[in-house]
Design an enzyme around this catalytic site. Sequence first.
Site, PDB file in Angstrom:
ATOM      1  CG  HIS A   1     -13.798   3.431  -2.988  1.00  0.00           C
ATOM      2  ND1 HIS A   1     -12.795   2.937  -2.651  1.00  0.00           N
ATOM      3  CD2 HIS A   1     -14.767   2.847  -1.985  1.00  0.00           C
ATOM      4  CE1 HIS A   1     -12.727   2.354  -1.438  1.00  0.00           C
ATOM      5  NE2 HIS A   1     -13.866   2.250  -1.149  1.00  0.00           N
TER       6      HIS A   1
ATOM      7  CB  CYS B   1     -18.286  -0.142   0.145  1.00  0.00           C
ATOM      8  SG  CYS B   1     -17.203   1.130   0.193  1.00  0.00           S
TER       9      CYS B   1
ATOM     10  NE  ARG C   1      -3.439   2.304   2.585  1.00  0.00           N
ATOM     11  CZ  ARG C   1      -4.264   2.753   3.398  1.00  0.00           C
ATOM     12  NH1 ARG C   1      -4.601   1.775   4.541  1.00  0.00           N
ATOM     13  NH2 ARG C   1      -5.108   3.614   3.395  1.00  0.00           N
TER      14      ARG C   1
ATOM     15  CE1 TYR D   1     -11.549   5.804  -1.349  1.00  0.00           C
ATOM     16  CE2 TYR D   1     -13.492   5.734  -0.293  1.00  0.00           C
ATOM     17  CZ  TYR D   1     -12.211   5.448  -0.439  1.00  0.00           C
ATOM     18  OH  TYR D   1     -11.643   4.273   0.524  1.00  0.00           O
TER      19      TYR D   1
ATOM     20  CG  ASN E   1     -11.150  -1.424  -1.139  1.00  0.00           C
ATOM     21  OD1 ASN E   1     -12.411  -1.376  -1.359  1.00  0.00           O
ATOM     22  ND2 ASN E   1     -10.899  -0.818   0.095  1.00  0.00           N
TER      23      ASN E   1
END
Length: 421
Positions: A194, A164, A90, A244, A144
């Site tokens: 998102h 989500c 990440r 987002y 995700n």
Amino acid sequence: MKLTVVGGGSTYTPELIDGFARLRDTLPVEELVLVDPAAERLELVGGLARRIFAKQGHTGRVVTTSDLDSGVEGAEAVLLQLRVGGQAAREQDETWPLECGCVGQETTGAGGLAKALRTVPVVLDIAERVRRTNPDAWIIDFTNPVGIVTRALLQAGHKAVGLCNVAIGFQRKFAGLLGVTPSDVHLGHVGLNHLTWETGVRLGGPDGEDVLPKLLADHGEAIAADLRLPRALLDRLGVVPSYYLRYFYAHDEVVRELRTKPSRAAEVAEMERQLLKMYGDPSLDEKPELLAKRGGAYYSEAAVDLAAALLGGGGSPHQVVNTYNNGTLPFLPDDAVIEVQAAVGPTGPAPLAVPTLDPLYAGLMANVTAYEDLALDAALRGGRDRVFRALLAHPLIGQYAYADTLTDRLIAHNQEHLAWA
């Protein structure tokens, strides 16, 4: 009832455990299996899970194992919450795109594509093993990028629904502002995972009074501050975008910010170190306050609600999920995965009708859906050209020079996770 959580060693898991304990009348879990290859983390999380159950008087059994096949055998539902490559991957997703002036984020843009390429093959392998061992189990995906991962599962014929926490977060927020209970709030939630907008906020159900105009008039400043977008933008849109959307509506501003502060991955990694230390304290028997800063707020309530509805024991009649479009949004293919309100029951989700969307939102959704098509193709078949095509199609990239450079960097940073690289 047996439920299995794959990725059960995640620091998120005590949030889920707390929900299972509190909402045991909605979802009566008799055996909860936490599956994770990281044995040390798994035992810390499993120990806390047992203490939470005991404190709240839950009689269910918590089992920990690194054996996926035995863990999913006999489970009515399998929840997926994976992070392939961990926080280290990440960190990279959030860093190398910034070198090209593009947003670095784990689910959006080039970083989101990298996560999809790492994740889809692993999830499909897990799902195939679930199907061989337990073909009737529902798979609830919280991993995700949820939209792409859920589409991969559905295309492969799995009984899967994506989940989500953005929608339930808005529901709770709006209920607090309006002074009503969350169950009174029905969101006009529409988009892709998102990439969603609240186009209505109805009281009492899908046919109730739409109080969104009043909500924006009375509380627009607070809502805008949470989203870190201008109040004037919300007034002009007349809807509430998910946070987002800031990556799209304020891309360059976000890039400047991200270049001047530590990555979110670094912050989360430090939180995880602290949380795991806390989880090892034998006197801790509830989720710590720090967990609220980790992300995933209300995840447990959404997961319990969805599992209960799918398994026929209860749950809300209408829930926001990720599932096939199947004509709900006529400007998208039937096999696109959308995130909308749906009637959920043992046969799966059935999306509710959505009013005609403003081209401002429909156009962006169509663009990102095309990107997701190409992203899934790259995840399933690999190859530099497929990665390049997906990046070129993404509205946050779109220039061939950027797409070329980002392709090389994505592959270089993810070689250990890409079988074809």
